[in-house]
Write an enzyme that holds these catalytic residues in place. Structure first.
Site, PDB file in Angstrom:
ATOM      1  N   ARG A  84       7.757   8.144  -1.523  1.00 16.85           N
ATOM      2  CA  ARG A  84       8.272   8.434  -2.558  1.00 16.85           C
ATOM      3  C   ARG A  84       8.350   9.971  -2.679  1.00 16.85           C
ATOM      4  O   ARG A  84       7.307  10.544  -2.849  1.00 16.85           O
ATOM      5  CB  ARG A  84       7.475   7.634  -3.924  1.00 16.85           C
ATOM      6  CG  ARG A  84       8.232   7.858  -5.117  1.00 16.85           C
ATOM      7  CD  ARG A  84       7.363   6.714  -5.796  1.00 16.85           C
ATOM      8  NE  ARG A  84       8.394   6.215  -6.873  1.00 16.85           N
ATOM      9  CZ  ARG A  84       7.822   6.338  -8.333  1.00 16.85           C
ATOM     10  NH1 ARG A  84       6.580   6.730  -8.440  1.00 16.85           N
ATOM     11  NH2 ARG A  84       8.687   5.969  -9.202  1.00 16.85           N
ATOM     12  N   THR A 100      11.684  14.009  -6.992  1.00 20.57           N
ATOM     13  CA  THR A 100      12.953  13.429  -7.251  1.00 20.57           C
ATOM     14  C   THR A 100      12.791  11.754  -7.792  1.00 20.57           C
ATOM     15  O   THR A 100      13.612  11.084  -8.133  1.00 20.57           O
ATOM     16  CB  THR A 100      14.069  13.423  -6.265  1.00 20.57           C
ATOM     17  OG1 THR A 100      13.289  12.825  -5.067  1.00 20.57           O
ATOM     18  CG2 THR A 100      14.122  14.794  -5.777  1.00 20.57           C
ATOM     19  N   ASP A 144      -1.825  -4.292  -3.885  1.00 13.60           N
ATOM     20  CA  ASP A 144      -1.086  -3.620  -2.836  1.00 13.60           C
ATOM     21  C   ASP A 144      -1.249  -4.273  -1.478  1.00 13.60           C
ATOM     22  O   ASP A 144      -2.494  -4.164  -0.886  1.00 13.60           O
ATOM     23  CB  ASP A 144      -1.962  -2.126  -2.823  1.00 13.60           C
ATOM     24  CG  ASP A 144      -1.109  -1.323  -2.029  1.00 13.60           C
ATOM     25  OD1 ASP A 144      -0.775   0.057  -2.705  1.00 13.60           O
ATOM     26  OD2 ASP A 144      -1.117  -1.507  -0.747  1.00 13.60           O
ATOM     27  N   ASP A 186      -3.098  -1.860   1.408  1.00 12.19           N
ATOM     28  CA  ASP A 186      -4.474  -1.752   1.001  1.00 12.19           C
ATOM     29  C   ASP A 186      -5.364  -3.100   1.612  1.00 12.19           C
ATOM     30  O   ASP A 186      -6.080  -3.183   2.226  1.00 12.19           O
ATOM     31  CB  ASP A 186      -4.705  -1.285  -0.400  1.00 12.19           C
ATOM     32  CG  ASP A 186      -4.517   0.139  -0.418  1.00 12.19           C
ATOM     33  OD1 ASP A 186      -4.527   0.933   0.502  1.00 12.19           O
ATOM     34  OD2 ASP A 186      -4.489   0.621  -1.740  1.00 12.19           O
TER      35      ASP A 186
HETATM   36  N1  URA Z   1       3.690  -2.804  -3.149  1.00 12.56           N
HETATM   37  C1  URA Z   1       2.598  -3.628  -3.324  1.00 12.56           C
HETATM   38  O1  URA Z   1       1.947  -3.467  -2.084  1.00 12.56           O
HETATM   39  N2  URA Z   1       2.393  -4.342  -3.988  1.00 12.56           N
HETATM   40  C2  URA Z   1       3.186  -4.523  -5.071  1.00 12.56           C
HETATM   41  O2  URA Z   1       3.024  -5.348  -5.909  1.00 12.56           O
HETATM   42  C3  URA Z   1       4.325  -3.813  -5.479  1.00 12.56           C
HETATM   43  C4  URA Z   1       4.452  -2.732  -4.417  1.00 12.56           C
END
Ligand code: URA
Length: 211
Positions: free
Chosen positions: A105, A109, A201, A204
């Site tokens: 990202r 922007t 995530d 992660d």
């Molecule tokens: N990316 C992720 O890893 N988890 C989410 O809930 C949204 C985007």
């Protein structure tokens, strides 16, 4: 919800996904389950591969039997969490090619920006299955699909694990010709773009980069 959305509700997928969602599931188990789910999701994503036939001899007689006809495959991982789905897909189709797209990202922007791109040269001759466990805002997957189309991909699908309704809608408005295959359509996005209830995530959890 949408003609281009397939939710694969196979009991084994749903069972394994529940374990993935649990915050108590450790990294090694998360990785293993993701691989197992991607194998089953991959069966759905490849179910329209064309079959021809081949003549073979069984130990008892000769006959004509179904055999995959020339359609070549390329799996494309959207880095980094997409990598968690690649091994299961390669268990399913060991001869497939694998491409990688890195997107991040841009904090000014807020748009998805490509930082890595590598795919086979003959993308237009392959069925391309782009993978990312989470279809959240869809910013990344929209940009990845655009990059693949610009590189010649004509037959493109998107396979994910958990999708948010907002993401599916955004993805389909940008790429109405690209079917989406997912294991679950969750409730909504939260205000920082995470899927609820989701699984956190995915990157992660896959790589153990946050406690
Ligand atoms: N990316 C992720 O890893 N988890 C989410 O809930 C949204 C985007």
């Amino acid at each position: 919800m949408s003609l281009g959305l397939t939710i694969v509700d196979h009991p084994l997928i749903q069972h394994k996904l529940t374990i993935l969602r649990s915050k108590d599931t450790p990294t090694a188990k998360f990785r293993q389950l993701l691989r197992e789910i991607s194998f089953i999701l991959g069966c759905e994503a490849t179910k329209d591969l064309t079959l021809g036939s081949i003549e073979i001899e069984t130990p008892l007689e000769t006959g004509s039997f179904p055999y995959l006809e020339g359609k070549k495959l390329c799996f494309v991982s959207i880095l980094r969490a997409g990598n968690g789905l690649i091994d299961g897909l390669l268990d399913l189709v060991p001869s497939a090619r694998v491409g990688h797209i890195g997107m991040r990202r841009n904090h000014e922007t807020l748009e998805a920006e490509q930082y890595y791109y590598k795919t086979p040269d003959d993308l237009g001759a392959r069925q391309v299955i782009m993978v990312d466990p989470m279809l959240a805002t869809a910013n990344t997957s929209i940009a990845a699909a655009t990059a693949l189309k610009n590189d010649g991909a004509q037959q493109l699908k998107f396979m994910c694990l958990v999708a948010a309704p907002e993401g599916v809608e955004a993805f389909h408005s940008a790429h109405p010709d690209v079917p989406v295959i997912t294991a679950a359509l969750d409730r909504q996005l939260n205000d920082v773009g995470y899927i609820l209830p989701g699984l956190g995530d995915a990157g992660d959890r896959l790589y153990g980069t946050k406690d």
